[in-house]
Design a protein around this motif. Structure first.
Motif, PDB file in Angstrom:
ATOM      1  N   SER A 106      28.445 -44.659 -26.446  1.00  0.00           N
ATOM      2  CA  SER A 106      28.283 -43.427 -27.213  1.00  0.00           C
ATOM      3  C   SER A 106      28.509 -42.206 -26.329  1.00  0.00           C
ATOM      4  CB  SER A 106      26.890 -43.376 -27.846  1.00  0.00           C
ATOM      5  OG  SER A 106      25.897 -43.598 -26.879  1.00  0.00           O
ATOM      6  N   VAL A 107      28.791 -41.084 -26.951  1.00  0.00           N
ATOM      7  CA  VAL A 107      29.040 -39.846 -26.230  1.00  0.00           C
ATOM      8  C   VAL A 107      27.693 -39.237 -25.862  1.00  0.00           C
ATOM      9  CG1 VAL A 107      30.040 -37.542 -26.362  1.00  0.00           C
ATOM     10  CG2 VAL A 107      31.200 -39.471 -27.455  1.00  0.00           C
ATOM     11  N   VAL A 108      27.486 -39.049 -24.566  1.00  0.00           N
ATOM     12  CA  VAL A 108      26.250 -38.426 -24.087  1.00  0.00           C
ATOM     13  C   VAL A 108      26.619 -37.237 -23.205  1.00  0.00           C
ATOM     14  CG1 VAL A 108      24.829 -40.510 -24.236  1.00  0.00           C
ATOM     15  CG2 VAL A 108      26.119 -40.061 -22.161  1.00  0.00           C
ATOM     16  N   GLU A 109      25.672 -36.344 -23.039  1.00  0.00           N
ATOM     17  CA  GLU A 109      25.916 -35.114 -22.292  1.00  0.00           C
ATOM     18  C   GLU A 109      25.214 -35.141 -20.939  1.00  0.00           C
ATOM     19  OE1 GLU A 109      27.990 -32.774 -23.524  1.00  0.00           O
ATOM     20  OE2 GLU A 109      28.259 -34.036 -25.286  1.00  0.00           O
ATOM     21  N   GLN A 151      25.435 -43.717 -17.494  1.00  0.00           N
ATOM     22  CA  GLN A 151      26.143 -44.544 -18.480  1.00  0.00           C
ATOM     23  C   GLN A 151      27.400 -45.158 -17.863  1.00  0.00           C
ATOM     24  OE1 GLN A 151      28.124 -42.391 -21.610  1.00  0.00           O
ATOM     25  NE2 GLN A 151      27.771 -44.029 -23.095  1.00  0.00           N
ATOM     26  N   ASN A 152      28.137 -44.373 -17.103  1.00  0.00           N
ATOM     27  CA  ASN A 152      29.367 -44.875 -16.480  1.00  0.00           C
ATOM     28  C   ASN A 152      29.088 -45.955 -15.438  1.00  0.00           C
ATOM     29  OD1 ASN A 152      31.020 -43.241 -18.030  1.00  0.00           O
ATOM     30  ND2 ASN A 152      31.074 -41.608 -16.517  1.00  0.00           N
ATOM     31  N   MET A 171      26.183 -45.909  -7.068  1.00  0.00           N
ATOM     32  CA  MET A 171      24.829 -45.586  -6.694  1.00  0.00           C
ATOM     33  C   MET A 171      24.867 -44.369  -5.770  1.00  0.00           C
ATOM     34  SD  MET A 171      21.761 -47.970  -5.315  1.00  0.00           S
ATOM     35  CE  MET A 171      21.796 -48.777  -6.877  1.00  0.00           C
ATOM     36  N   ASP A 172      23.959 -43.485  -5.977  1.00  0.00           N
ATOM     37  CA  ASP A 172      23.855 -42.218  -5.274  1.00  0.00           C
ATOM     38  C   ASP A 172      23.464 -42.421  -3.806  1.00  0.00           C
ATOM     39  OD1 ASP A 172      21.937 -39.945  -4.367  1.00  0.00           O
ATOM     40  OD2 ASP A 172      23.053 -39.060  -6.028  1.00  0.00           O
ATOM     41  N   ASN A 173      24.113 -41.690  -2.891  1.00  0.00           N
ATOM     42  CA  ASN A 173      23.792 -41.775  -1.464  1.00  0.00           C
ATOM     43  C   ASN A 173      22.348 -41.378  -1.175  1.00  0.00           C
ATOM     44  OD1 ASN A 173      26.262 -42.745  -0.623  1.00  0.00           O
ATOM     45  ND2 ASN A 173      27.110 -40.713  -0.261  1.00  0.00           N
ATOM     46  N   GLY A 174      21.804 -40.483  -1.977  1.00  0.00           N
ATOM     47  CA  GLY A 174      20.403 -40.089  -1.800  1.00  0.00           C
ATOM     48  C   GLY A 174      19.457 -41.248  -2.063  1.00  0.00           C
ATOM     49  N   VAL A 175      19.795 -42.059  -3.033  1.00  0.00           N
ATOM     50  CA  VAL A 175      18.978 -43.241  -3.341  1.00  0.00           C
ATOM     51  C   VAL A 175      19.059 -44.230  -2.183  1.00  0.00           C
ATOM     52  CG1 VAL A 175      18.723 -45.225  -4.883  1.00  0.00           C
ATOM     53  CG2 VAL A 175      19.186 -42.960  -5.839  1.00  0.00           C
ATOM     54  N   ALA A 200      19.553 -45.426 -21.657  1.00  0.00           N
ATOM     55  CA  ALA A 200      20.800 -45.336 -20.885  1.00  0.00           C
ATOM     56  C   ALA A 200      21.615 -46.614 -21.032  1.00  0.00           C
ATOM     57  CB  ALA A 200      20.502 -45.067 -19.410  1.00  0.00           C
ATOM     58  N   VAL A 201      20.941 -47.747 -21.040  1.00  0.00           N
ATOM     59  CA  VAL A 201      21.640 -49.023 -21.242  1.00  0.00           C
ATOM     60  C   VAL A 201      22.215 -49.077 -22.649  1.00  0.00           C
ATOM     61  CG1 VAL A 201      21.348 -51.526 -21.408  1.00  0.00           C
ATOM     62  CG2 VAL A 201      20.327 -50.277 -19.500  1.00  0.00           C
TER      63      VAL A 201
END
Length: 121
Positions: A39-42, A49-50, A1-5, A31-32
């Motif tokens: 799947s491969v996403v950009e 996804q990770n 989880m992002d520190n900004g969040v 995303a789920v």
């Protein structure tokens, strides 16, 4: 989880005195689905996804009978629950406010077809 969040949550609860944090996933989440399918996403969606992938793997293990949209929706639900755990483990301030009754965290899943909200936990 992002520190900004995390910082935004802490600010809202601590300084703005927000008494409630709602963590809401939704059915049919792309995303789920990407995390379930691996799947491969950009781009930055890969980061999301990770984060979701371990939840997807655990959900698949717990519910080997689920496939397709049912699995995606179960992962969305478990991901909302995991987000709550992550917030509580990453922020001493939030955990303290919850313990003191100053902040309540609830989780839910929004059904994009029916518009209904399922409160979980």
């Amino acid at each position: 989880m992002d520190n900004g969040v995390i910082g935004s949550i802490e600010y809202a609860a601590e300084h703005l005195k927000s008494p409630l944090l709602v963590i809401m996933g939704h059915t049919g989440c792309g995303a789920v689905k990407a995390a379930v399918d691996d799947s491969v996403v950009e781009g930055k969606i890969r980061d999301i996804q990770n984060q979701i992938r371990p939840v997807a793997l655990e959900t698949e293990k717990e519910h080997p009978d689920l496939f397709g949209p049912d699995l995606v929706n179960a992962v969305a639900k478990n991901n909302a629950l995991q987000a709550k755990k992550d917030i509580l483990s990453l922020s001493h301030e939030v955990k303290e406010m919850v313990g003191e009754g100053k902040l309540r965290i609830v989780t839910a899943v929004y059904d994009i077809k029916t518009g209904k909200v399922e409160w979980i936990e």
